[in-house]
Design an enzyme around this catalytic site. Structure first.
Site, PDB file in Angstrom:
ATOM      1  CB  VAL A   2      14.440  -1.934  47.727  1.00 38.82           C
ATOM      2  CG1 VAL A   2      13.601  -1.123  46.754  1.00 38.82           C
ATOM      3  CG2 VAL A   2      15.103  -1.016  48.743  1.00 38.82           C
ATOM      4  CB  ALA A  38      23.104  -2.288  35.941  1.00 49.84           C
ATOM      5  N   GLY A  39      20.073  -1.421  37.537  1.00 51.58           N
ATOM      6  CA  GLY A  39      18.647  -1.247  37.270  1.00 51.58           C
ATOM      7  C   GLY A  39      18.203   0.198  37.447  1.00 51.58           C
ATOM      8  CG  HIS A  43       5.954  -2.062  49.642  1.00 55.08           C
ATOM      9  ND1 HIS A  43       5.564  -0.755  49.528  1.00 55.08           N
ATOM     10  CD2 HIS A  43       6.396  -2.411  48.404  1.00 55.08           C
ATOM     11  CE1 HIS A  43       5.759  -0.334  48.297  1.00 55.08           C
ATOM     12  NE2 HIS A  43       6.261  -1.323  47.589  1.00 55.08           N
ATOM     13  NE  ARG A  48       4.255   5.470  46.303  1.00 60.04           N
ATOM     14  CZ  ARG A  48       4.469   4.262  45.814  1.00 60.04           C
ATOM     15  NH1 ARG A  48       3.990   3.184  46.431  1.00 60.04           N
ATOM     16  NH2 ARG A  48       5.153   4.104  44.707  1.00 60.04           N
ATOM     17  N   GLY A  90      21.297  -5.200  42.171  1.00 60.07           N
ATOM     18  CA  GLY A  90      20.476  -4.611  41.108  1.00 60.07           C
ATOM     19  C   GLY A  90      21.004  -3.240  40.726  1.00 60.07           C
ATOM     20  CB  ILE A 144      15.713   1.287  42.191  1.00 63.64           C
ATOM     21  CG1 ILE A 144      14.194   1.214  41.985  1.00 63.64           C
ATOM     22  CG2 ILE A 144      16.022   1.787  43.604  1.00 63.64           C
ATOM     23  CD1 ILE A 144      13.469   0.283  42.940  1.00 63.64           C
ATOM     24  CG  ASP A 149       4.113   1.712  51.233  1.00 64.61           C
ATOM     25  OD1 ASP A 149       3.345   1.381  50.328  1.00 64.61           O
ATOM     26  OD2 ASP A 149       5.192   1.131  51.452  1.00 64.61           O
ATOM     27  NE  ARG A 178       3.877  -4.399  46.287  1.00 68.63           N
ATOM     28  CZ  ARG A 178       3.102  -3.503  45.713  1.00 68.63           C
ATOM     29  NH1 ARG A 178       1.942  -3.878  45.178  1.00 68.63           N
ATOM     30  NH2 ARG A 178       3.460  -2.253  45.658  1.00 68.63           N
TER      31      ARG A 178
END
Ligand SMILES: NC(=O)c1ccc[n+]([C@@H]2O[C@H](COP(=O)([O-])OP(=O)(O)OC[C@H]3O[C@@H](n4cnc5c(N)ncnc54)[C@H](O)[C@@H]3O)[C@@H](O)[C@H]2O)c1
Ligand SMILES: O=C(O)C[C@H](O)C(=O)O
Length: 328
Positions: free
Chosen positions: A132, A14-15, A190, A165, A12, A17, A162, A101
């Site tokens: 992830v 090119a995304g 998660h 956070r 991923g 994240i 989490d 999710r």
């Protein structure tokens, strides 16, 4: 003498994240300022995604990072994971507004079966894998089960966002510096069912629980705020968290590779049956890391409230697991 480069695969790439992650890996923030890296970047074999990936690689080139020994673009996990030492499996469909999710489960499960098989076939036997892409715990479970020749302990899921956070909410509540809060942990999935636990936390030698001394705040404010933070960010940004997710991925891998000096962190790891969590369940636990290995923090007392929360997040994970059994 300078260290030999290690291979890092990011899917991923090119995304969003990926864009917040790659430059930090290449600058040494994940594996250390003396560790050269070779980036093996995986995207879907689609012209637009591969073109976007080329653009990101041009930018990486333009940073002239001294630690970036080499990089390559891939559309096939079998080449992307070849000999890889660190695999960050980010590529997946993210949740949009109003989605839960579990809506992502079947869309993303196939990706992780294929990537687990590819890791099994071509990765370093010591590869450290962080999932992830959501639903992260179940995707990590799928990848682990699809890679029977690799040690199960090499597969982990990201609970670190989490964890971070929770630390920030506790710092705000107590008025203490976030960097001084220790022994916070996040149990389970998660997802909003995760259980962020500060019963053992200390700050400057004082108990955080005693400082706060408010069970209603814990139940009605703290836990929902941490649990629903992902949705709150999607609501505010119109996109899921990216920079904070990339930051958590860096924290997770750095600590796993370089150690935590006794500090507790939260990682989704395959259970060994401790705390009554069925073996192999990919569950968030408190761990410490040393010598490139994580160790579970054992024998913590679990009170009735905590047990109820742990049971709830476990039940959700068991349900997710049942939903993907046919793929394994
Ligand atoms: N665990 C966490 O704490 C956490 C936090 C934030 C986001 N996430 C999850 O991370 C994932 C990525 O989020 P994002 O915002 O970067 O999404 P994004 O849509 O911006 O990027 C995802 C990228 O993955 C690529 N991709 C899709 N399938 C792929 C495959 N099979 N192989 C390789 N690449 C593939 C896409 O082409 C895209 O470029 C999502 O599942 C999101 O829900 C997890
Ligand atoms: O909640 C999401 O879908 C994104 C991510 O998992 C998050 O926690 O921010």
């Amino acid at each position: 003498m300078s260290k030999a480069p290690v291979r890092v695969t990011v899917s991923g790439a090119a995304g969003q994240i990926g864009y917040a992650l790659l430059f930090r890996i290449a600058s040494g923030q994940m594996l250390g300022a003396d560790q050269p890296v070779i980036l093996q970047l995986l995207e879907i074999p689609d012209e637009k995604a591969q073109k976007a990936l080329k653009g990101v690689m041009m930018e990486l080139e333009d940073c002239a990072f001294p630690l970036l020994a080499d990089m390559s673009a891939h559309g096939d996990p079998m080449t992307a994971f070849k000999d890889v030492d660190y695999a960050l499996l980010v590529g997946a469909r993210p949740r949009g507004p109003g989605m839960e999710r579990r809506d992502l489960l079947s869309a993303n499960a196939q990706i992780f079966t294929a990537q687990g098989k590819a890791l099994n076939a071509v990765a370093s036997r010591a590869v450290k894998t962080l999932v992830v892409g959501n639903p992260a715990n179940t995707n990590a479970y799928i990848a682990m089960k699809s890679a029977p020749d690799l040690p199960a302990k090499n597969f982990t899921a990201m609970l670190r966002l989490d964890h971070n956070r929770a630390l920030s909410q506790l710092a705000a509540k107590t008025g203490k510096p976030v960097g001084e809060i220790e022994k916070v942990c996040v149990w389970g999935n998660h997802s909003p069912t995760m259980y962020a636990d500060y019963r053992f936390a200390t700050v400057g030698g004082q108990s955080v629980k005693d400082l706060i001394n408010d069970d209603v705040w814990n139940r009605d404010v703290f836990l929902p705020t941490v649990g629903k933070r992902g949705a709150a960010i999607i609501e505010a940004r119109g996109l899921s968290s990216a920079a904070s997710a990339a930051n958590a991925a860096i924290d997770h891998m750095r600590d796993w590779a370089l150690g935590t000096n006794g500090r507790w962190v939260s990682m989704g790891i395959p259970s060994d049956g401790s705390y009554g969590i069925p073996a192999e369940t990919m569950f968030g636990f408190p761990v410490t890391c040393a010598g490139g290995e994580y160790q579970l923090v054992r024998d913590l007392p679990i009170d009735a409230f905590s047990q109820e929360r742990i049971n709830k997040t476990l039940a959700e994970l068991e349900e997710e697991k049942a939903g993907v059994q046919h793929l394994l």
